[in-house]
Design a protein around this motif. Structure first.
Motif, short mmCIF file in Angstrom:
data_model
loop_
_atom_site.label_atom_id
_atom_site.label_comp_id
_atom_site.label_asym_id
_atom_site.label_seq_id
_atom_site.Cartn_x
_atom_site.Cartn_y
_atom_site.Cartn_z
N ARG A 107 0.83 -1.21 0.00
CA ARG A 107 0.00 0.00 0.00
C ARG A 107 0.86 1.25 0.00
O ARG A 107 0.51 2.26 -0.64
CB ARG A 107 -0.94 -0.02 1.21
N VAL A 108 1.98 1.21 0.70
CA VAL A 108 2.87 2.38 0.73
C VAL A 108 3.43 2.66 -0.66
O VAL A 108 3.43 3.81 -1.14
CB VAL A 108 4.01 2.17 1.74
N LEU A 109 3.89 1.62 -1.34
CA LEU A 109 4.54 1.81 -2.64
C LEU A 109 3.54 2.13 -3.74
O LEU A 109 3.90 2.77 -4.73
CB LEU A 109 5.35 0.56 -2.99
N THR A 110 2.30 1.68 -3.60
CA THR A 110 1.30 1.94 -4.64
C THR A 110 0.56 3.26 -4.42
O THR A 110 0.20 3.93 -5.40
CB THR A 110 0.29 0.79 -4.71
N ARG A 111 0.34 3.64 -3.18
CA ARG A 111 -0.43 4.86 -2.90
C ARG A 111 0.45 6.05 -2.56
O ARG A 111 -0.01 7.18 -2.57
CB ARG A 111 -1.40 4.60 -1.75
N GLY A 112 1.68 5.79 -2.21
CA GLY A 112 2.59 6.89 -1.88
C GLY A 112 3.51 7.22 -3.05
O GLY A 112 3.49 6.56 -4.10
N ASN A 113 4.33 8.25 -2.87
CA ASN A 113 5.29 8.67 -3.90
C ASN A 113 6.72 8.46 -3.40
O ASN A 113 7.57 9.35 -3.53
CB ASN A 113 5.07 10.14 -4.26
N PHE A 114 6.98 7.30 -2.80
CA PHE A 114 8.25 7.12 -2.13
C PHE A 114 9.43 7.05 -3.10
O PHE A 114 10.52 7.51 -2.76
CB PHE A 114 8.21 5.85 -1.26
N LEU A 115 9.25 6.50 -4.27
CA LEU A 115 10.36 6.49 -5.23
C LEU A 115 10.75 7.90 -5.63
O LEU A 115 11.94 8.24 -5.70
CB LEU A 115 9.98 5.66 -6.45
N LEU A 116 9.75 8.75 -5.87
CA LEU A 116 10.03 10.15 -6.19
C LEU A 116 10.62 10.87 -4.98
O LEU A 116 11.54 11.68 -5.13
CB LEU A 116 8.74 10.84 -6.63
N ASN A 117 10.11 10.57 -3.79
CA ASN A 117 10.64 11.19 -2.57
C ASN A 117 12.10 10.81 -2.35
O ASN A 117 12.93 11.66 -1.99
CB ASN A 117 9.82 10.77 -1.37
N TYR A 118 12.42 9.55 -2.58
CA TYR A 118 13.82 9.10 -2.43
C TYR A 118 14.72 9.81 -3.44
O TYR A 118 15.84 10.21 -3.10
CB TYR A 118 13.91 7.59 -2.63
N ARG A 119 14.25 9.95 -4.66
CA ARG A 119 15.05 10.64 -5.67
C ARG A 119 15.32 12.08 -5.27
O ARG A 119 16.45 12.57 -5.37
CB ARG A 119 14.34 10.59 -7.02
N ASN A 120 14.29 12.77 -4.79
CA ASN A 120 14.46 14.16 -4.38
C ASN A 120 15.42 14.28 -3.21
O ASN A 120 16.29 15.16 -3.19
CB ASN A 120 13.10 14.76 -4.01
N SER A 121 15.27 13.41 -2.22
CA SER A 121 16.16 13.45 -1.06
C SER A 121 17.59 13.16 -1.48
O SER A 121 18.54 13.78 -0.97
CB SER A 121 15.71 12.44 -0.01
N LEU A 122 17.77 12.22 -2.40
CA LEU A 122 19.11 11.88 -2.86
C LEU A 122 19.75 13.06 -3.60
O LEU A 122 20.93 13.38 -3.36
CB LEU A 122 19.04 10.66 -3.78
N ILE A 123 18.99 13.72 -4.46
CA ILE A 123 19.52 14.87 -5.19
C ILE A 123 19.90 16.00 -4.23
O ILE A 123 21.00 16.57 -4.31
CB ILE A 123 18.50 15.36 -6.23
N VAL A 124 19.00 16.33 -3.33
CA VAL A 124 19.24 17.42 -2.39
C VAL A 124 20.43 17.11 -1.48
O VAL A 124 21.30 17.95 -1.26
CB VAL A 124 17.97 17.69 -1.55
N THR A 125 20.49 15.89 -0.97
CA THR A 125 21.55 15.53 -0.03
C THR A 125 22.91 15.52 -0.72
O THR A 125 23.88 16.10 -0.21
CB THR A 125 21.26 14.16 0.60
N LEU A 126 23.01 14.86 -1.87
CA LEU A 126 24.30 14.79 -2.56
C LEU A 126 24.78 16.17 -3.00
O LEU A 126 25.96 16.50 -2.83
CB LEU A 126 24.19 13.86 -3.76
N ALA A 127 23.89 16.97 -3.58
CA ALA A 127 24.29 18.30 -4.03
C ALA A 127 24.73 19.17 -2.85
O ALA A 127 25.74 19.88 -2.94
CB ALA A 127 23.14 18.96 -4.79
N SER A 128 24.00 19.12 -1.76
CA SER A 128 24.34 19.93 -0.58
C SER A 128 25.67 19.48 0.02
O SER A 128 26.50 20.31 0.43
CB SER A 128 23.24 19.84 0.47
N VAL A 129 25.90 18.17 0.08
CA VAL A 129 27.15 17.66 0.65
C VAL A 129 28.34 18.07 -0.21
O VAL A 129 29.38 18.51 0.29
CB VAL A 129 27.08 16.13 0.80
N VAL A 130 28.20 17.92 -1.53
CA VAL A 130 29.31 18.28 -2.44
C VAL A 130 29.63 19.78 -2.33
O VAL A 130 30.80 20.17 -2.21
CB VAL A 130 28.95 17.90 -3.88
N LEU A 131 28.61 20.62 -2.35
CA LEU A 131 28.83 22.06 -2.23
C LEU A 131 29.42 22.42 -0.87
O LEU A 131 30.34 23.25 -0.78
CB LEU A 131 27.52 22.81 -2.46
N THR A 132 28.92 21.81 0.18
CA THR A 132 29.41 22.13 1.53
C THR A 132 30.86 21.72 1.69
O THR A 132 31.68 22.50 2.19
CB THR A 132 28.55 21.42 2.58
#
Length: 292
Positions: free
Chosen positions: A77-102
């Motif tokens: 139900r989580v994977l079908t009704r939620g947007n977790f794959l998109l959420n993971y992608r966004n968190s990964l982009i934000v985290t990696l970019a912020s870490v590299v810049l920092t």
């Protein structure tokens, strides 16, 4: 006779000290194991109950899943009704970019503050220390105004810029302690041989790798786990991070306990994995940096 008595007394004292040391070591390990159980117990309970049906959760919340109670319906139900794959992608982009810049900006700034002896260097170093002590959430309203002016509201770039600004003061403070430990002779020898400042920087960079790992880890964990700025600066579905996605999913499926626990597990699992992978570098780099 006196010599033998003295040797026996010495051996007896050593035996008592060894026994006391063993008792103290056992007591210390027992306390540490109790803290580990206290920290990991709730996480294990959430994971185990996410693999069970709703009646099994209420019937035996501390019991292991069995063939009758095991169920992956909550994760479905989580994977079908939620947007977790998109959420993971966004968190990964934000985290990696912020870490590299920092890491990049903090390392360059710390090198400049340590190497260049000018009047305003102590003032700049003091401002970075003040930046560590002041929480950036106090400036939420000005940050919103800035992002609106830059037309970056509800974008991942808003999160990346804020997280980078939030992490740089600690990164600079930590990296300065490492650059101060680099032998001056090495830098002078490189400059005498005709190396430019950037070449000198690249030569001594391998010597401060523990600091780079510490800065990356200190930056990565709070960013991945943050809820405040994703809720304020990027609340749209297309830009939601894992933490915000879990929070909104929990609000929608409050009575669906298997799905609720599955969402909490999926939200916390990356953080646990990241800390497990980088914990040794984090502890070694951070303790060495503050101890210098």
């Amino acid at each position: 006779m006196t010599t033998m008595t003295t040797e026996l007394a010495h051996e007896s004292r050593l035996t008592r000290e060894r026994r006391r040391w063993n008792v103290e070591r056992i007591a210390v390990h027992a306390v540490l194991l109790a803290f580990v159980a206290l920290a990991l117990g709730p996480i294990l309970i959430v994971i185990l109950n996410s693999l069970k049906t709703t009646p099994a959760i209420f019937g035996g919340p501390f019991a292991l899943p069995t063939a009758e109670t095991f169920s992956l319906a909550g994760y479905e139900r989580v994977l079908t009704r939620g947007n977790f794959l998109l959420n993971y992608r966004n968190s990964l982009i934000v985290t990696l970019a912020s870490v590299v810049l920092t890491v990049g900006l903090s390392t360059l700034a710390a090198f400049a503050l340590v190497e260049y002896r000018v009047r305003f260097v102590p003032l700049l170093a003091g401002l970075f220390i003040v930046g560590v002590m002041l929480p950036i959430r106090l400036g939420t309203i000005p940050l919103i105004q800035i992002m609106i002016g830059l037309k970056l509201m509800d974008t991942l770039w808003a999160l990346i810029l804020v997280y980078t600004a939030m992490s740089i003061p600690l990164g600079v403070t930590l990296m300065m302690t490492y650059f101060r430990t680099v032998p001056t002779e090495l830098k002078e020898a490189a400059r005498v041989d005709g190396a430019s400042e950037f070449r000198t920087f690249s030569i001594i960079l391998p010597l401060v790798r523990p600091g780079l790992a510490a800065v990356a880890t200190v930056t990565m964990l709070p960013i991945w786990n943050d809820l405040w700025f994703p809720l304020i600066l990027a609340p749209g579905k297309a830009n939601q991070t894992v933490t915000l996605g879990v929070q909104q999913f929990v609000g929608q499926f409050l009575n669906d306990y298997p799905a609720l626990l599955a969402a909490l597990t999926l939200g916390a699992l990356p953080l646990v994995v990241l800390f497990t992978i980088f914990s040794r570098q984090f502890i070694r780099g951070l303790s060495a940096g503050y101890g210098k």
